[in-house]
Design a protein around this motif. Structure first.
Motif, PDB file in Angstrom:
ATOM      1  N   THR A 115      44.991-164.252-109.499  1.00 14.37           N
ATOM      2  CA  THR A 115      45.699-165.285-108.872  1.00 14.37           C
ATOM      3  C   THR A 115      45.149-166.648-109.399  1.00 14.37           C
ATOM      4  N   TYR A 116      46.197-167.506-109.791  1.00 15.80           N
ATOM      5  CA  TYR A 116      45.713-168.871-110.071  1.00 15.80           C
ATOM      6  C   TYR A 116      46.464-169.883-109.302  1.00 15.80           C
ATOM      7  N   GLN A 117      45.535-171.011-109.310  1.00 16.34           N
ATOM      8  CA  GLN A 117      46.205-172.419-108.617  1.00 16.34           C
ATOM      9  C   GLN A 117      46.501-173.191-110.006  1.00 16.34           C
ATOM     10  N   ALA A 118      47.861-173.893-110.076  1.00 15.58           N
ATOM     11  CA  ALA A 118      48.029-174.634-111.189  1.00 15.58           C
ATOM     12  C   ALA A 118      48.395-176.200-110.275  1.00 15.58           C
ATOM     13  N   ARG A 119      47.900-177.417-111.134  1.00 16.88           N
ATOM     14  CA  ARG A 119      48.034-178.491-110.805  1.00 16.88           C
ATOM     15  C   ARG A 119      49.012-179.025-111.950  1.00 16.88           C
ATOM     16  N   ILE A 120      50.223-179.595-111.670  1.00 13.49           N
ATOM     17  CA  ILE A 120      50.865-180.071-112.931  1.00 13.49           C
ATOM     18  C   ILE A 120      51.282-181.356-112.449  1.00 13.49           C
ATOM     19  N   TYR A 121      51.277-182.175-113.690  1.00 11.35           N
ATOM     20  CA  TYR A 121      51.422-183.570-113.607  1.00 11.35           C
ATOM     21  C   TYR A 121      52.503-184.000-114.601  1.00 11.35           C
ATOM     22  N   VAL A 122      53.485-184.554-114.071  1.00 10.00           N
ATOM     23  CA  VAL A 122      54.560-184.881-114.976  1.00 10.00           C
ATOM     24  C   VAL A 122      54.826-186.441-115.158  1.00 10.00           C
ATOM     25  N   THR A 123      54.838-186.701-116.419  1.00  5.46           N
ATOM     26  CA  THR A 123      54.948-188.206-116.490  1.00  5.46           C
ATOM     27  C   THR A 123      56.069-188.652-117.656  1.00  5.46           C
ATOM     28  N   LEU A 124      56.617-189.992-117.285  1.00  5.34           N
ATOM     29  CA  LEU A 124      57.430-190.190-118.362  1.00  5.34           C
ATOM     30  C   LEU A 124      57.055-190.537-119.744  1.00  5.34           C
ATOM     31  N   ARG A 125      57.451-190.340-120.977  1.00  7.06           N
ATOM     32  CA  ARG A 125      56.845-190.527-122.143  1.00  7.06           C
ATOM     33  C   ARG A 125      56.743-191.933-122.175  1.00  7.06           C
ATOM     34  N   PRO A 126      55.651-192.533-123.058  1.00  8.15           N
ATOM     35  CA  PRO A 126      55.389-193.949-123.039  1.00  8.15           C
ATOM     36  C   PRO A 126      56.633-194.908-123.540  1.00  8.15           C
ATOM     37  N   SER A 127      57.605-194.060-124.324  1.00  2.00           N
ATOM     38  CA  SER A 127      58.731-195.113-124.824  1.00  2.00           C
ATOM     39  C   SER A 127      59.769-195.146-123.861  1.00  2.00           C
ATOM     40  N   VAL A 128      59.669-194.410-122.747  1.00  2.00           N
ATOM     41  CA  VAL A 128      60.753-194.695-121.809  1.00  2.00           C
ATOM     42  C   VAL A 128      60.425-195.593-120.746  1.00  2.00           C
ATOM     43  N   LEU A 129      61.405-196.307-120.462  1.00  2.00           N
ATOM     44  CA  LEU A 129      61.250-197.485-119.374  1.00  2.00           C
ATOM     45  C   LEU A 129      60.946-196.841-118.005  1.00  2.00           C
ATOM     46  N   ASP A 130      60.174-197.351-117.185  1.00  2.00           N
ATOM     47  CA  ASP A 130      60.121-197.015-115.775  1.00  2.00           C
ATOM     48  C   ASP A 130      60.320-197.989-114.877  1.00  2.00           C
ATOM     49  N   PRO A 131      61.469-197.840-114.348  1.00  2.00           N
ATOM     50  CA  PRO A 131      61.895-198.935-113.476  1.00  2.00           C
ATOM     51  C   PRO A 131      61.186-198.795-112.185  1.00  2.00           C
ATOM     52  N   ALA A 132      60.618-197.453-111.714  1.00  2.00           N
ATOM     53  CA  ALA A 132      59.956-197.422-110.315  1.00  2.00           C
ATOM     54  C   ALA A 132      58.544-198.011-110.657  1.00  2.00           C
ATOM     55  N   GLY A 133      57.752-197.784-111.691  1.00  2.00           N
ATOM     56  CA  GLY A 133      56.563-198.294-112.083  1.00  2.00           C
ATOM     57  C   GLY A 133      56.722-199.961-111.831  1.00  2.00           C
ATOM     58  N   THR A 134      57.890-200.360-112.756  1.00  2.00           N
ATOM     59  CA  THR A 134      58.015-201.849-112.864  1.00  2.00           C
ATOM     60  C   THR A 134      58.128-202.408-111.377  1.00  2.00           C
ATOM     61  N   ALA A 135      58.824-201.792-110.216  1.00  2.00           N
ATOM     62  CA  ALA A 135      58.933-202.160-109.217  1.00  2.00           C
ATOM     63  C   ALA A 135      57.616-202.349-108.353  1.00  2.00           C
ATOM     64  N   VAL A 136      56.978-201.121-108.442  1.00  2.00           N
ATOM     65  CA  VAL A 136      55.585-201.254-107.851  1.00  2.00           C
ATOM     66  C   VAL A 136      54.805-202.275-108.538  1.00  2.00           C
ATOM     67  N   GLU A 137      54.608-202.301-109.659  1.00  2.00           N
ATOM     68  CA  GLU A 137      53.769-203.441-110.026  1.00  2.00           C
ATOM     69  C   GLU A 137      54.121-204.881-109.660  1.00  2.00           C
ATOM     70  N   SER A 138      55.391-204.980-109.363  1.00  2.00           N
ATOM     71  CA  SER A 138      56.058-206.455-109.039  1.00  2.00           C
ATOM     72  C   SER A 138      55.594-206.512-107.774  1.00  2.00           C
ATOM     73  N   GLY A 139      55.838-205.463-106.741  1.00  2.00           N
ATOM     74  CA  GLY A 139      55.441-205.622-105.430  1.00  2.00           C
ATOM     75  C   GLY A 139      54.001-205.826-105.265  1.00  2.00           C
ATOM     76  N   LEU A 140      53.101-205.162-106.018  1.00  2.00           N
ATOM     77  CA  LEU A 140      51.583-205.269-105.982  1.00  2.00           C
ATOM     78  C   LEU A 140      51.430-206.535-106.541  1.00  2.00           C
ATOM     79  N   ARG A 141      51.764-207.426-107.316  1.00  2.00           N
ATOM     80  CA  ARG A 141      51.798-208.653-107.690  1.00  2.00           C
ATOM     81  C   ARG A 141      52.033-209.682-106.498  1.00  2.00           C
TER      82      ARG A 141
END
Length: 90
Positions: free
Chosen positions: A4-30
């Protein structure tokens, strides 16, 4: 004997793909005064357990699961950590 194994999976956008949610969070933090935060990217985190005859088979299955369902390989990257939990009864 199956393991039996436990997996921890991380899915992220490729660096070349725009991230509107990340941009919104960054703006909110600023807006909140966190001017020292930059390059925010949003992703997904998934945990699951699986049984397999070997770690190699478990890794192959996880690759297929990620590629076929959890990540969009056109715009997302994924990585996972696999930990053996305990022996399962046969």
């Amino acid at each position: 004997m199956m393991q039996t194994y436990q997996a921890r999976i991380y899915v992220t956008l490729r660096p070349s793909v725009l991230d509107p949610a990340g941009t919104a969070v960054e703006s909110g933090l600023r807006h909140l005064g966190y001017d020292n935060v930059a390059h925010v990217r949003i992703g997904k985190y998934v945990e699951l357990t699986l049984t397999a005859a070997s770690e190699a088979i478990a890794r192959e299955q996880l690759d297929r699961v990620c590629d076929q369902l959890l990540a969009n390989p056109v715009i997302e990257n994924y990585r996972f950590e696999l930990t053996e939990l305990a022996e399962a009864s046969a």
